[in-house]
Design an enzyme around this catalytic site. Structure first.
Site, PDB file in Angstrom:
ATOM      1  N   LYS A 120       0.973  -1.231   0.131  1.00  0.00           N
ATOM      2  CA  LYS A 120       0.008  -0.003  -0.020  1.00  0.00           C
ATOM      3  C   LYS A 120       0.684   1.339   0.092  1.00  0.00           C
ATOM      4  O   LYS A 120       0.604   2.291  -0.614  1.00  0.00           O
ATOM      5  CB  LYS A 120      -0.959   0.041   1.197  1.00  0.00           C
ATOM      6  CG  LYS A 120      -2.087  -1.019   1.057  1.00  0.00           C
ATOM      7  CD  LYS A 120      -3.318  -0.558   2.063  1.00  0.00           C
ATOM      8  CE  LYS A 120      -4.425  -1.663   1.910  1.00  0.00           C
ATOM      9  NZ  LYS A 120      -5.393  -1.549   3.128  1.00  0.00           N
ATOM     10  N   LYS A 202      -7.545 -10.604  -8.557  1.00  0.00           N
ATOM     11  CA  LYS A 202      -8.707 -10.828  -8.158  1.00  0.00           C
ATOM     12  C   LYS A 202      -9.703  -9.725  -8.284  1.00  0.00           C
ATOM     13  O   LYS A 202      -9.345  -8.519  -8.676  1.00  0.00           O
ATOM     14  CB  LYS A 202      -8.333 -10.610  -6.291  1.00  0.00           C
ATOM     15  CG  LYS A 202      -8.968 -11.554  -5.532  1.00  0.00           C
ATOM     16  CD  LYS A 202      -8.373 -11.311  -4.212  1.00  0.00           C
ATOM     17  CE  LYS A 202      -9.579 -11.073  -3.038  1.00  0.00           C
ATOM     18  NZ  LYS A 202      -9.021 -11.093  -1.787  1.00  0.00           N
ATOM     19  N   LYS A 205     -13.036  -3.600  -6.268  1.00  0.00           N
ATOM     20  CA  LYS A 205     -13.730  -2.428  -6.675  1.00  0.00           C
ATOM     21  C   LYS A 205     -12.711  -1.400  -7.077  1.00  0.00           C
ATOM     22  O   LYS A 205     -13.491  -0.298  -7.357  1.00  0.00           O
ATOM     23  CB  LYS A 205     -14.482  -2.111  -5.462  1.00  0.00           C
ATOM     24  CG  LYS A 205     -13.557  -1.701  -4.123  1.00  0.00           C
ATOM     25  CD  LYS A 205     -14.600  -1.854  -2.874  1.00  0.00           C
ATOM     26  CE  LYS A 205     -13.685  -2.125  -1.778  1.00  0.00           C
ATOM     27  NZ  LYS A 205     -14.145  -2.821  -0.607  1.00  0.00           N
TER      28      LYS A 205
END
Ligand code: TRP
Length: 336
Positions: A120, A202, A205
């Protein structure tokens, strides 16, 4: 199976979900469908992890909307607020409070090894905040406050659960028995749903390609359109195979939604074309999600009723959280 009302106390389960945007078919088939199933077997505590959401920058009005929406969606999916404890994380201040005690018993070195933090922070170098770094400690607090036996986690959260266990063991060794050391729970069913446009990734969203993911609250037309456009291959047989990731993903989805095995699905569509199969998957998914969407629309329009539920949920959660938190405070040496 240990039913809730049998003699033996059911095992305790805890899980949380972040209110970061629309929940997808992947969230539903991979995790949330299991939450719904687990409530019949276990004593469950579920939370909307809103404190975790601000480790990345959020627009306040949108965050607020997403917290409401995630809570309402959990209800719409059939999570019973009476049978379980269902609450919003920030409504129970013990989460942030315990997180401080745990932070002072967690090493910088062990946090630095968390792969999600590395990923991240690499993706968003302009906001590598301290909260993003210590996020697993807050997650440990979420878990340890409720003394669960089991924590269902997907692959991406395994390392965080492991560190929560390490923190619990260390704390107990230093200060005496306070926390239960939870086990990871791999649910019996649970599908790993991949992107409809790139089945090596995967379903997410945050994918910029809006055709790659289906939201639980998408309209029937949108769902069918996205499945019609799903990436497949040129082989034209409907079977599970490593070299057919697109078709395999569609089989996985269809079988997760219908409860049929992949062999049964292969049989059902033997000799049929991809077009027909994609349409069938799209329609079945849309028909499965339609009642959830309808329920959601009812729940989200009655903010008063919704508020009552999440307030009750927070009270129920806090009764448990407080006990554990005060015990930890006392053991560390604070004056209560
Ligand atoms: N970190 C989890 C996620 O991003 C959400 C979460 C927060 C969680 N607290 C938790 C999951 C406690 C399980 C237990 O998916």
């Amino acid at each position: 199976m240990c039913e809730k009302n049998s003699q033996q106390a059911p095992k305790k389960v805890l899980s949380c979900i972040q209110p970061s945007g629309m929940l997808t078919l992947g969230n539903y088939l991979g995790a949330l469908k299991n939450w719904v199933a687990m409530q019949d077997e276990f004593d469950c505590t579920f939370a909307v992890a809103d404190l975790h959401a601000i480790t990345v920058r959020q627009e306040p009005a949108k965050l607020r909307q997403q917290i409401y929406s995630t809570y309402a969606l959990l209800l719409a999916l059939g999570i019973d607020h009476e049978k379980n404890t269902l609450f919003i994380q920030s409504h129970v201040p013990e989460h942030a409070n315990l997180s401080w005690l745990l932070s002072c018993n967690t090493q910088f070195g062990e946090m630095s090894r968390m792969t999600q933090f590395k990923d991240k922070s690499a993706k968003n170098p302009s906001n590598v905040n301290v909260g993003l770094f210590s996020y697993p400690v807050l997650m440990a607090a979420d878990i340890l406050l409720y003394k669960p036996d089991l924590v269902p986690v997907g692959h991406d959260q395994k390392q965080h659960l492991e560190i929560a266990r390490d923190i619990a063991i260390r704390f107990n060794n230093l200060y005496g028995d306070v926390f239960t050391v939870p086990e990871p729970y791999i649910p019996k069913v649970g599908a790993r749903v991949m992107s409809l446009q790139d089945p090596s990734k995967k379903m997410s969203k945050s994918d910029d390609n809006l055709n790659s993911w289906v939201a639980i609250l998408d309209s029937k037309d949108d769902i069918i359109r996205k499945f019609k456009r799903a990436v497949t291959d040129s082989d034209a047989t409907i079977r599970m195979s490593e070299d057919k990731p697109g078709i395999s993903n569609l089989i996985t989805i269809y079988s997760a939604v219908t409860g049929k095995s992949s062999q049964e699905v292969e049989k059902e569509f033997e000799g049929k074309g991809y077009g027909e199969f994609k349409l069938a998957v799209g329609e079945t998914v849309a028909d499965t999600l339609a009642p959830i969407k309808k329920k959601y629309d009812e729940i989200i329009t009655d903010k008063k009723a919704l508020e009552q539920l999440y307030r009750e949920g927070a009270q129920k959660a806090e009764r448990v959280a407080k006990k554990t938190y005060f015990k930890a405070m006392k053991k560390v040496g604070f004056v209560l």
